[in-house]
Design an enzyme around this catalytic site. Sequence first.
Site, PDB file in Angstrom:
ATOM      1  N   GLY A  15       0.813  -1.216   0.000  1.00  0.00           N
ATOM      2  CA  GLY A  15       0.000   0.000   0.000  1.00  0.00           C
ATOM      3  C   GLY A  15       0.848   1.268   0.000  1.00  0.00           C
ATOM      4  O   GLY A  15       2.081   1.219   0.074  1.00  0.00           O
ATOM      5  N   SER A  43      -1.627  -9.752  -3.789  1.00  0.00           N
ATOM      6  CA  SER A  43      -0.207  -9.409  -4.009  1.00  0.00           C
ATOM      7  C   SER A  43       0.706 -10.623  -3.958  1.00  0.00           C
ATOM      8  O   SER A  43       1.937 -10.467  -4.028  1.00  0.00           O
ATOM      9  CB  SER A  43       0.248  -8.412  -2.938  1.00  0.00           C
ATOM     10  OG  SER A  43      -0.563  -7.293  -2.958  1.00  0.00           O
ATOM     11  N   ARG A 102      -6.743   3.301  18.642  1.00  0.00           N
ATOM     12  CA  ARG A 102      -6.230   4.605  19.087  1.00  0.00           C
ATOM     13  C   ARG A 102      -6.841   5.125  20.378  1.00  0.00           C
ATOM     14  O   ARG A 102      -6.150   5.721  21.198  1.00  0.00           O
ATOM     15  CB  ARG A 102      -6.447   5.657  17.986  1.00  0.00           C
ATOM     16  CG  ARG A 102      -5.532   5.476  16.807  1.00  0.00           C
ATOM     17  CD  ARG A 102      -5.794   6.559  15.777  1.00  0.00           C
ATOM     18  NE  ARG A 102      -5.096   6.261  14.543  1.00  0.00           N
ATOM     19  CZ  ARG A 102      -5.525   6.629  13.347  1.00  0.00           C
ATOM     20  NH1 ARG A 102      -6.649   7.318  13.226  1.00  0.00           N
ATOM     21  NH2 ARG A 102      -4.823   6.325  12.277  1.00  0.00           N
ATOM     22  N   CYS A 133      -3.355  10.877  10.463  1.00  0.00           N
ATOM     23  CA  CYS A 133      -2.348  11.704   9.778  1.00  0.00           C
ATOM     24  C   CYS A 133      -2.531  13.206  10.028  1.00  0.00           C
ATOM     25  O   CYS A 133      -1.564  13.925  10.288  1.00  0.00           O
ATOM     26  CB  CYS A 133      -2.347  11.404   8.281  1.00  0.00           C
ATOM     27  SG  CYS A 133      -3.993  11.224   7.579  1.00  0.00           S
ATOM     28  N   SER A 163      -3.815  10.707  -1.207  1.00  0.00           N
ATOM     29  CA  SER A 163      -3.015   9.557  -0.752  1.00  0.00           C
ATOM     30  C   SER A 163      -3.429   9.099   0.637  1.00  0.00           C
ATOM     31  O   SER A 163      -3.204   7.946   1.002  1.00  0.00           O
ATOM     32  CB  SER A 163      -1.515   9.890  -0.773  1.00  0.00           C
ATOM     33  OG  SER A 163      -1.269  10.976   0.085  1.00  0.00           O
ATOM     34  N   GLY A 164      -4.069   9.976   1.399  1.00  0.00           N
ATOM     35  CA  GLY A 164      -4.581   9.599   2.717  1.00  0.00           C
ATOM     36  C   GLY A 164      -5.634   8.498   2.619  1.00  0.00           C
ATOM     37  O   GLY A 164      -5.906   7.802   3.592  1.00  0.00           O
ATOM     38  N   ARG A 239     -11.372  16.761   1.626  1.00  0.00           N
ATOM     39  CA  ARG A 239     -10.476  16.095   0.663  1.00  0.00           C
ATOM     40  C   ARG A 239     -10.292  17.024  -0.527  1.00  0.00           C
ATOM     41  O   ARG A 239     -11.278  17.565  -1.058  1.00  0.00           O
ATOM     42  CB  ARG A 239     -11.115  14.775   0.216  1.00  0.00           C
ATOM     43  CG  ARG A 239     -10.193  13.927  -0.616  1.00  0.00           C
ATOM     44  CD  ARG A 239      -9.117  13.251   0.194  1.00  0.00           C
ATOM     45  NE  ARG A 239      -9.650  12.216   1.078  1.00  0.00           N
ATOM     46  CZ  ARG A 239      -8.925  11.619   2.027  1.00  0.00           C
ATOM     47  NH1 ARG A 239      -7.658  11.968   2.239  1.00  0.00           N
ATOM     48  NH2 ARG A 239      -9.466  10.705   2.794  1.00  0.00           N
ATOM     49  N   HIS A 246      -0.863  16.840   3.351  1.00  0.00           N
ATOM     50  CA  HIS A 246      -2.067  17.427   3.946  1.00  0.00           C
ATOM     51  C   HIS A 246      -1.742  18.851   4.418  1.00  0.00           C
ATOM     52  O   HIS A 246      -0.675  19.100   4.995  1.00  0.00           O
ATOM     53  CB  HIS A 246      -2.500  16.638   5.186  1.00  0.00           C
ATOM     54  CG  HIS A 246      -3.120  15.300   4.895  1.00  0.00           C
ATOM     55  ND1 HIS A 246      -3.351  14.808   3.624  1.00  0.00           N
ATOM     56  CD2 HIS A 246      -3.589  14.347   5.753  1.00  0.00           C
ATOM     57  CE1 HIS A 246      -3.930  13.610   3.708  1.00  0.00           C
ATOM     58  NE2 HIS A 246      -4.068  13.305   4.992  1.00  0.00           N
ATOM     59  N   ASN A 319       1.675  13.438   4.443  1.00  0.00           N
ATOM     60  CA  ASN A 319       0.800  12.574   5.254  1.00  0.00           C
ATOM     61  C   ASN A 319       1.224  11.114   5.237  1.00  0.00           C
ATOM     62  O   ASN A 319       0.918  10.362   6.156  1.00  0.00           O
ATOM     63  CB  ASN A 319      -0.656  12.689   4.778  1.00  0.00           C
ATOM     64  CG  ASN A 319      -0.799  12.443   3.291  1.00  0.00           C
ATOM     65  OD1 ASN A 319      -0.320  13.238   2.485  1.00  0.00           O
ATOM     66  ND2 ASN A 319      -1.437  11.359   2.931  1.00  0.00           N
TER      67      ASN A 319
END
Length: 340
Positions: A15, A43, A102, A133, A163-164, A239, A246, A319
């Site tokens: 990724g 993959s 988290r 991020c 890309s986030g 976004r 970012h 980010n």
Amino acid sequence: MKKEKYNVAIVGATGAVGEQMREVLEERLFPVDELRLLASERSAGKYLNFQSKQIRVDVLDENSFENIDIALFSAGGSVSDKFASIAARAGGVVVDNTARFRMEPDVPLVVPEVNAKAITEYKKRGIIANPNCSTIQMVVALKPIHDAARIKRVVVSTYQSTSGAGRKAMEELGRQTAAILNMREVEKDKFPHQIAFNCIPHIDVFLPGGYTKEEKKMIDETKKILADDSIKVTATCVRVPVFCGHSESVNIETEKKLSAKDVKAILREAPGILLVDAPEENVYPMPLDATGTDATMVGRIREDESIPNGINMWIVADNLRKGAALNAVQIAEILIRDYI
Ligand code: A2P
């Protein structure tokens, strides 16, 4: 006895963040013995480069973590939910880049420049969470200001790159842009609307009350990392059609008065911060300049004249690096220096 080299696994190695994890480990000369690259069946059979060697990507399963010292996870919350505790039980320390753990009270949420000491809490579950991020780059800048003048309130609006949302989301921006410029039909998949030439005020799912989960993450994680529930935070996450990096417009209100000059002096000395603030020369942080770099760039620092103790600033970082891979590897560096 302390090891000289460590066995490291990257879960989600193919990724956008996984790729950066590999690069950052190599760049920072992390003492890697074996690097195990893990992804889905999609993959299987792929090879990726590390330290000039081609390493096969293995399919993640319950036995993937044998002899692994540190497992860096970035394959989505459901993969972490299933496999992080398996990796921890196998004896490794997990640094998890997803939102899964988290806010759990017995899992530390760490940005090394801000709360490196919290890492010690990993012993409870063998898991350390890497923050969101957008939160990481904001708290790197907030911490030294909070220490100097106590932040009472933060109002943040983000301009988050594609890309986030992962590699496929970046590719979607590229494909849509090319389609529009070639007058072809636009196809949507990763975002609820066309992202090319657009801004979408919607990241992650909507929650009761009208905030998105991304906004809630910024609010809750900021308090946990700064270990201060009294800070009021409100966020709007957007976004934007940028590939990487970012940006954030951040307004803060402090208890003690700080001038713009004071804030610049504080941030000039702060770990992880690069002051990029010379508007008279058109110098301010921008995502194109932050991409591929490690610093959290801060500029456009000025007093908010609408309140007595207010500061406005503009914060930009890569980010995929400070917002994800670099922060995770910095945590791993402290783990091997002080703990394992
Ligand atoms: P794969 O490439 O095999 O799909 P990104 O955030 O850029 O979209 O990347 C997500 C990463 O997580 C990729 O490496 C992807 O592997 C991996 N991944 C997604 N789902 C799984 C899964 N169920 N098991 C293992 N890896 C997964």
